[in-house]
Design a protein around this motif. Structure first.
Motif, short mmCIF file in Angstrom:
data_model
loop_
_atom_site.label_atom_id
_atom_site.label_comp_id
_atom_site.label_asym_id
_atom_site.label_seq_id
_atom_site.Cartn_x
_atom_site.Cartn_y
_atom_site.Cartn_z
N THR A 79 0.83 -1.20 0.00
CA THR A 79 0.00 0.00 0.00
C THR A 79 0.87 1.25 0.00
OG1 THR A 79 -1.79 -1.14 1.15
CG2 THR A 79 -1.79 1.26 1.26
N ILE A 331 -5.56 -4.19 5.17
CA ILE A 331 -5.75 -2.88 4.57
C ILE A 331 -7.16 -2.80 3.99
CG2 ILE A 331 -5.04 -1.31 2.73
CD1 ILE A 331 -3.06 -1.38 4.99
N ASP A 336 -6.75 1.40 0.07
CA ASP A 336 -5.81 1.01 -0.98
C ASP A 336 -6.16 1.70 -2.30
OD1 ASP A 336 -3.64 -0.79 -2.05
OD2 ASP A 336 -5.33 -1.56 -3.23
#
Length: 398
Positions: A79, A331, A336
């Protein structure tokens, strides 16, 4: 979107030598974008209204990332990379006192190993080293790892603003300082060369630490073990960088790379400063300004992120954008996605293909010289249409 880049040289005859950056500071400034991965035990205080240990120590048993056996540090690193960061800093001790690695440092009061770590988190049932996993994950994807370790505050040790309180399990002031040295020595010795070291809140004194003080000891250790890292609010100005002065992600229009006090200063700096200490602008991806992930919180829009970028990088700063792993150490897909959108916008706006005729239109201008750029207009004209002019000073020359 087209942009034209001009490099300005500051080389000139002068009787007074200008402050210049170290190679490490210049590399940091050239990077322009970094990431701060905010994940530590503080995130697990949310359900008991004890967010980030604001109301006391969060039990180590609370450190239980849901259905994830081990947090997905590989996703953290990806990320960071995908949002355009060249380095990523992990909150290894974020003020609560909880460590993301199983330290071997001991308490002077009992002789026992410092207990408030992943080793005590019953969810793991063993020595889980998230710092080591994170560092490895970063290097696999081409991101240089960094470490955030807060000396100024440690709720477990009852330390606030570098001063230890009464009845601390970590002993007295001198014993706490020895504990700090032992822990950062592990961090700076066991994980290779790092890109950035974060001293959130500083250490204990100004830019010229007194011999024997904690800041003096920290500065000496950093110079010895991590000479290739920049230090955010670093004592002794060891490759120092300074805070922009807010968590809005921007800095003043007139931001100088020099300041009077060096890394312990904050704000726009001064053209009269004798210490090179460039600016870092930290900001959350979450629109509410919270550093730990919170469910359902809106993200900053792409337009907002673009304005933040131009208000930091465009004003001679380095942008540090937060990565917010969830409670289970993963995440959020929307996070993202927004990071990727930001990177795509930046590439379209400032990448090589955005420049005139799709070529590198960089030109260098030195003292007493000039250039003429033939531009078009929105309604036509012989030259290309330009909506951004990037002017960069060759700061290696001061």
């Amino acid at each position: 979107i087209i942009c034209f880049l001009i490099l300005l040289s500051s080389a000139m005859a002068s009787a007074t030598a200008l402050p210049t950056p170290t190679a490490i500071q210049l590399r940091f400034q050239d990077a322009e974008i970094g990431a701060l991965v905010q994940w530590n035990i503080g995130i697990f205080g949310e359900e008991t209204n004890n967010y980030a240990c604001s109301h006391g120590v969060i039990p180590a048993a609370n450190f239980a990332p849901g259905d994830a056996a081990i947090p997905d540090v590989n996703a953290w690193a990806r990320t960071a990379r995908d949002m355009g960061a060249e380095h990523a800093v992990l909150t290894t001790q974020a003020g609560c006192g909880f460590l993301l690695w199983p330290t071997n440092a001991t308490l002077a009061t009992t002789g026992e190993t410092y207990p408030y770590t992943t080793r005590a988190a019953t969810h793991y049932r063993g020595d889980i080293d998230l710092v080591g996993s994170f560092v490895d994950a970063c290097r696999k994807v081409g991101v240089r790892p960094g470490i955030y370790y807060q000396i100024a505050n440690n709720v477990y040790c009852n330390v606030s603003s570098c001063v230890i309180g009464e009845n601390s399990p970590c002993g007295n002031q001198a014993q706490y300082e020895n504990l700090v040295i032992a822990q950062i020595k592990e961090l700076w010795s066991n994980y290779g060369q790092l890109a950035e070291l974060w001293f959130d809140g500083g250490v204990d004194s100004g830019s010229k630490p007194t011999p024997g003080s904690l800041s003096y000891r920290v500065a000496s250790l950093m110079a010895k073990l991590q000479p290739n890292a920049v230090g955010f609010q670093a004592p002794g100005n060891v490759n120092g960088i300074r805070w922009a002065g807010s968590e809005q992600g921007t800095t003043s229009d007139d931001t100088w790379s020099t300041s009077v006090g060096g890394a312990v200063d904050f704000g726009p700096g001064s053209p009269k400063g004798k210490i090179w200490a460039p600016v870092e602008c930290d900001v959350t991806l979450q629109a509410n300004g919270e550093w730990y992930w919170q469910k359902g919180v809106p993200l900053r829009t792409l337009a907002e992120l673009a304005a933040i970028h131009d208000g930091c990088v465009g004003h001679n700063g380095n942008l540090l954008l937060a990565v917010h792993p969830t409670l289970n150490g993963k995440i959020d897909p929307m996070h993202d996605k927004r990071g990727r959108e930001f990177a795509a916008w930046r590439e379209a706006c400032y990448g090589e293909d955005s420049r005139i005729n799709g070529t590198n239109a960089t030109q260098e201008v030195r003292v007493n010289t000039s250039i003429v750029i033939a531009l078009g207009t929105a309604g036509g004209g012989s030259g290309p249409t330009v909506n951004r002019l990037v002017v960069e000073e060759m700061q290696g020359e001061g």
